[in-house]
Design an enzyme around this catalytic site. Structure first.
Site, PDB file in Angstrom:
ATOM      1  N   ASP A 194      74.164 -31.176  33.400  1.00  0.00           N
ATOM      2  CA  ASP A 194      73.550 -30.913  34.697  1.00  0.00           C
ATOM      3  C   ASP A 194      72.633 -29.704  34.471  1.00  0.00           C
ATOM      4  O   ASP A 194      72.798 -28.956  33.499  1.00  0.00           O
ATOM      5  CB  ASP A 194      74.651 -30.594  35.715  1.00  0.00           C
ATOM      6  CG  ASP A 194      74.067 -30.130  37.027  1.00  0.00           C
ATOM      7  OD1 ASP A 194      73.233 -30.852  37.586  1.00  0.00           O
ATOM      8  OD2 ASP A 194      74.434 -29.020  37.480  1.00  0.00           O
ATOM      9  N   ASP A 196      70.864 -27.399  37.349  1.00  0.00           N
ATOM     10  CA  ASP A 196      71.035 -26.280  38.290  1.00  0.00           C
ATOM     11  C   ASP A 196      72.473 -25.763  38.281  1.00  0.00           C
ATOM     12  O   ASP A 196      73.404 -26.507  38.598  1.00  0.00           O
ATOM     13  CB  ASP A 196      70.697 -26.726  39.722  1.00  0.00           C
ATOM     14  CG  ASP A 196      69.263 -27.222  39.867  1.00  0.00           C
ATOM     15  OD1 ASP A 196      68.364 -26.621  39.255  1.00  0.00           O
ATOM     16  OD2 ASP A 196      69.037 -28.206  40.600  1.00  0.00           O
TER      17      ASP A 196
END
Ligand code: BG6
Ligand code: MG
Length: 212
Positions: free
Chosen positions: A8, A10
């Protein structure tokens, strides 16, 4: 055996989760809607419009779709203004050193992010070349907790979900990883998720997991 890592973006590779918070906070304050970091945690991994719906809560019915689209655009403009100030110096030593080591190990790497700003962020911070593939908000129809973004990422690097580990800071991201048949490593807020296979404090902790 782990042959691929899907990151991922952020809140895992960069602190852009803080910029999302600041941008939503500015909009919520302007609209007179209560918003804090606890509510912000519910937005991790969730698409822009779904995030707006969470923030509006039962006030959602007071606004037309046109108004909501304008709110989402307003938030994104604030967010992109913050992103425009990012530089390679925003990549922590832990993240850079870990990505370098993974690159040398021959393990495949991909991004699996709900964000439509993914490529802009990778380019601002100059980390695009650490990844073999990018699966983001632009190539999916369903946001996390649906596994689509990770299934696409695995497909792009030619691996089965069972051969990949997903690294996530979002509860919705751990749900998505497990629904897709991936091993899940949780960092940050996701560490409280009961279904995470591993809990890591720093990205470099991943190196021991993939050596197992
Ligand atoms: C995720 C963030 O990575 O991307 C969410 O955790 C965000 O908070 C989502 O809403 C969509 O991002 P963007 O940049 O397309 O608005
Ligand atoms: Mg995240």
């Amino acid at each position: 055996m782990i042959k691929g890592i899907i990151f991922d973006l952020d809140g895992v590779l960069l602190s852009t989760d803080e910029f999302h918070y600041q941008a939503w906070k500015k909009l919520a304050d302007r609209l007179g809607i209560y918003f804090d970091k606890t509510i912000n945690n519910k937005l991790r991994g969730v698409s822009r419009m779904a995030s707006l719906e969470i923030i509006l809560g039962d006030k959602s019915k007071n606004f037309t779709q046109e108004q909501k689209d304008a709110f989402a655009e307003e938030k994104n403009n604030t967010y992109r203004e913050l992103l425009s100030q990012m530089t390679p110096a925003d990549v922590s030593d832990d993240v850079r050193a870990t990505l370098e080591k993974i690159r040398l190990s021959g393990i495949k790497t991909a991004i699996g992010s709900s964000s439509k700003n993914t490529k802009y962020i990778l380019s601002q911070t100059n980390i695009t070349d650490y990844f073999d593939a990018i699966s983001d908000g632009n190539n999916i129809t369903k946001s996390k907790p649906d596994p689509e973004v990770f299934l696409k990422a695995a497909e792009y690097i030619g691996l089965a979900p069972s051969e990949c580990i997903v690294v996530e800071d979002a509860h919705a991201g751990i749900d998505a990883a497990k629904a897709g048949g991936f091993t899940a490593a949780a960092i940050g807020d996701a560490k409280t998720h009961a279904q995470a296979d591993y809990k890591i404090n720093e990205l470099k902790d991943l190196l021991q997991i993939i050596e197992q």
